[in-house]
Design a protein around this motif. Structure first.
Motif, mmCIF file in Angstrom:
data_model
loop_
_atom_site.group_PDB
_atom_site.id
_atom_site.type_symbol
_atom_site.label_atom_id
_atom_site.label_comp_id
_atom_site.label_asym_id
_atom_site.label_seq_id
_atom_site.Cartn_x
_atom_site.Cartn_y
_atom_site.Cartn_z
ATOM 1 N N TRP A 35 68.270 15.733 69.214
ATOM 2 C CA TRP A 35 67.725 17.711 68.552
ATOM 3 C C TRP A 35 66.137 18.161 68.744
ATOM 4 O O TRP A 35 66.554 19.180 69.456
ATOM 5 N N SER A 36 65.649 17.021 68.814
ATOM 6 C CA SER A 36 64.573 17.631 68.845
ATOM 7 C C SER A 36 64.213 18.032 70.945
ATOM 8 O O SER A 36 63.434 18.568 70.858
ATOM 9 N N ALA A 39 65.593 21.633 70.238
ATOM 10 C CA ALA A 39 65.495 22.820 69.563
ATOM 11 C C ALA A 39 63.987 23.819 69.849
ATOM 12 O O ALA A 39 62.886 22.278 69.953
ATOM 13 N N PHE A 67 66.589 27.094 70.535
ATOM 14 C CA PHE A 67 67.550 27.216 69.150
ATOM 15 C C PHE A 67 65.608 26.578 68.181
ATOM 16 O O PHE A 67 65.282 25.610 68.817
ATOM 17 N N ASP A 69 63.947 25.821 65.028
ATOM 18 C CA ASP A 69 63.609 24.406 64.330
ATOM 19 C C ASP A 69 64.667 25.225 62.295
ATOM 20 O O ASP A 69 64.666 23.791 62.480
ATOM 21 N N VAL A 73 69.009 31.209 66.189
ATOM 22 C CA VAL A 73 69.509 31.331 67.259
ATOM 23 C C VAL A 73 69.038 32.242 67.922
ATOM 24 O O VAL A 73 69.342 33.535 67.918
#
Length: 151
Positions: A35-36, A39, A67, A69, A73
């Motif tokens: 996910w890093s 985001a 997106f 952190d 969104v």
């Protein structure tokens, strides 16, 4: 001879357990760490599905997503700016109902916006495939695909 069989059986059992536990640890937890790579980046919509129709927006109609952190969104749905929140965990992804501005746009942009909004309601999971962010519905069908945003 009987004492050898339990030792062999014990060794095979331990080897099997270790092999299976190694397979288990390479599951969805890997996606969470990915996910890093999603985001904080600007993503440009490459494909969106609306029912049986697939749209591939191109300039001047550009849809996007960012997106943050903090679970927010925002971006463009092809016509208007949108904003909302998301929740992601271990490959799952859901959006809150999205708010948006209300401008009138050319037909192509409105088609992309309607498809984008409909698809966002059905998003259930995400994955990275190459350099593409793929958002899928609960059946695993890709409903949106994003690439890195180009200037």
């Amino acid at each position: 001879m009987l004492s050898i069989k339990p030792k062999i059986l014990s060794s095979l059992t331990i080897s099997t357990v270790l092999l299976l536990s190694a397979c288990i640890t390479t599951g969805p937890s890997d996606m969470e760490t990915d996910w890093s790579s999603v985001a904080g980046k600007d993503w440009q919509l490459n494909m969106v599905v609306d029912g049986e129709k697939m749209l591939s927006p191109s300039a001047p109609v550009i849809a996007s997503a960012n997106f943050a952190d903090d679970g927010k969104v925002s971006g463009s749905n092809g016509c208007n700016r949108y904003f909302g929140t998301y929740t992601q965990s271990a490959g799952n992804l859901t959006f809150s109902p999205l708010g948006a501005t209300r401008m009138a746009c050319i037909n192509t942009a409105m088609d992309v916006e309607n498809a984008f909004n409909n698809a966002a309601e059905h998003v259930a999971s995400w994955q990275i495939s190459g350099d593409e962010l793929v958002l899928s519905d609960s059946n695993g069908k890709a409903v949106m695909k994003f690439g890195p945003r180009t200037p």
